[in-house]
Design an enzyme around this catalytic site. Structure first.
Site, mmCIF file in Angstrom:
data_model
loop_
_atom_site.group_PDB
_atom_site.id
_atom_site.type_symbol
_atom_site.label_atom_id
_atom_site.label_comp_id
_atom_site.label_asym_id
_atom_site.label_seq_id
_atom_site.Cartn_x
_atom_site.Cartn_y
_atom_site.Cartn_z
ATOM 1 N N TYR A 55 0.835 -1.197 0.000
ATOM 2 C CA TYR A 55 0.000 0.000 0.000
ATOM 3 C C TYR A 55 0.872 1.251 0.000
ATOM 4 O O TYR A 55 1.595 1.537 0.964
ATOM 5 C CB TYR A 55 -0.918 0.024 1.221
ATOM 6 N N LEU A 219 -18.025 -2.849 2.728
ATOM 7 C CA LEU A 219 -18.865 -1.805 2.128
ATOM 8 C C LEU A 219 -18.725 -1.771 0.613
ATOM 9 O O LEU A 219 -19.273 -0.899 -0.045
ATOM 10 C CB LEU A 219 -18.511 -0.428 2.709
ATOM 11 N N SER A 221 -16.316 -0.897 -1.208
ATOM 12 C CA SER A 221 -15.672 0.352 -1.651
ATOM 13 C C SER A 221 -16.681 1.454 -1.957
ATOM 14 O O SER A 221 -16.508 2.245 -2.886
ATOM 15 C CB SER A 221 -14.797 0.078 -2.876
#
Length: 325
Positions: A55, A219, A221
Site C-alpha cells: 500500500y 462496504l 468500496s
C-alpha cells in the site's frame, strides 16, 4: 466498541478494523489527514490497524508508524502483510500498477524464506515497532513451497518479531495445507452482503477449525453505503475509475438494494454504512470488519458500528432481502 479474542490466542481485536488506503495516501494528499484518521479511530475504540507494504509502496506502513507513535503500543494491534513486492526483480508476476510518477511498477509474488524475513525487517522499521501482532501472507503464492514460506514466519515468531501468523484469500484447502507447517490463526477474505460466496466452504472451515475471519471490503468500496450516484467521476488514481464493478448500471443496482436497508437504518438512527458493518460482524464466523476511512469524520462514523447491536429479528429481515451469494 466490541472486542473479540481470536480463538486460542491472547490477541484481542476491535470488531471494526481500520485499514490504511491501498494507495498509501488520502484524498487531500495530506499525510496529516491519515494520521488524524487513525488517531480518531483509536479514540473511538478502534485499536486494530491493518496495512501492507504494498500500500503506497511502503508509505502506508510509515504513516501508521507515525500515527501510533503517541499511542500505547500494547493497546494497539498491528496487522500487516508480506509476499507482494515491488522493490526487487525476483518473483512471479502478480500485476502492474502506476507509480507516483506515472511509470509502470511491476508487482511480483515472492514468499521465499529470505524475502519474508527481509520484508518483516523493513515493515518493522517503517512501522516504528519491534513486533507485528498478526503477519499475513498478502495473497496465495503458488510459486513458493508453503513449507519454506511458513518456516520463515515461524522463525520470526520464535524471535519475537511476530506474534501470530495469518493468511489472506486462502481457500479451505489452502488453510489445511498451511496448517501442516504453522499455526494459522486467521484468514482475511473479501466478504460483504453482496459477496457471500465463501460462506459455505472457507468461512465454515474457519468456524469448524477455530480460525478468525477478517472481512475486507464489507462496504464494497462505497457501493453499499448508498452515497454513490450514477455518473460519478472517480478521480485519477482511484481504482474504481474504469472498474467494471462501478459502472452506472452496477451503482444503480446497489442503490436499489440499499433502499431496502434505509428504513431499518433510519429507525435505528444510524447510517446505512453502519448498518452494513454491524450486520457483517454479527454473521456467523466473521470476527471483524476491515474498513478504510478518508478522514477522521469517516473513521469515527465507522467506529460507531462497533457499538450497535442488531436483534435476531433485524438480522432476519436483512437476510431476507439479500441478493443471491
Amino acid at each position: 466498541m466490541e472486542y473479540r479474542t481470536l480463538p486460542d490466542t491472547d490477541l484481542t481485536v476491535s470488531v471494526i478494523v481500520f485499514v490504511s488506503p491501498a494507495n498509501g495516501s488520502f484524498p487531500s494528499g495530506e499525510r496529516q489527514t491519515g494520521i488524524e484518521a487513525i488517531r480518531a479511530a483509536y479514540r473511538a475504540g478502534v485499536t486494530t490497524i491493518d496495512t501492507a507494504p504494498l500500500y503506497g509502496l511502503g508509505e502506508a506502513e510509515s504513516l501508521v508508524g507515525e500515527a501510533i507513535a503517541c499511542l500505547p503500543r500494547d493497546q494497539v494491534q498491528i496487522l500487516t502483510r508480506f509476499s507482494l513486492r515491488w522493490d526487487i526483480g525476483q518473483g512471479e508476476p502478480f500485476k502492474s500498477i502506476a507509480g507516483p510518477d506515472g511509470k509502470q511498477i511491476d508487482i511480483v509474488h515472492n514468499a521465499t524464506r529470505n524475502s519474508v524475513i527481509a520484508e518483516c525487517e523493513a515493515s518493522l522499521k517503517r512501522l516504528n515497532t519491534d513486533y507485528i501482532d498478526l503477519y499475513q501472507i498478502h495473497w496465495p503464492d503458488d510459486f513458493t513451497p508453503m513449507e519454506e514460506t511458513f518456516e520463515a514466519v515461524q522463525r520470526l515468531i520464535d524471535q519475537g518479531k511476530v506474534r501470530y501468523a495469518g493468511v489472506s484469500s486462502y481457500s479451505a484447502g489452502q488453510l489445511a495445507e498451511a496448517g501442516k507447517y504453522i499455526r494459522v490463526v486467521s484468514d482475511q477474505l473479501h466478504y460483504s452482503m453482496t459477496d457471500r460466496g465463501l460462506e459455505r466452504q472457507t468461512v465454515k472451515y474457519c468456524l469448524d477449525h477455530g480460525k478468525a475471519v477478517f472481512a475486507c471490503r464489507p462496504l464494497e468500496s462505497g457501493l453499499l453505503t448508498g452515497t454513490l450516484k450514477s455518473g460519478v467521476n472517480f478521480p485519477a488514481g482511484d481504482f474504481r475509475r474504469g472498474n467494471a464493478k462501478f459502472t452506472d448500471e452496477n451503482i444503480r443496482r446497489a442503490n436499489d438494494f440499499v433502499r431496502y436497508l434505509k428504513p431499518l437504518a433510519e429507525d435505528k438512527k444510524i447510517t446505512v454504512a453502519q448498518l452494513v458493518l454491524r450486520w457483517t460482524v454479527q454473521r456467523p464466523g466473521i470476527t471483524a470488519a476491515v474498513v478504510s476511512a478518508d478522514n477522521a469524520v469517516q473513521a469515527i462514523e465507522n467506529a460507531k458500528a462497533g457499538d450497535i447491536r442488531l436483534t435476531e429479528k433485524e438480522m432476519g429481515f436483512i437476510d431476507s432481502v439479500l441478493p443471491p451469494p
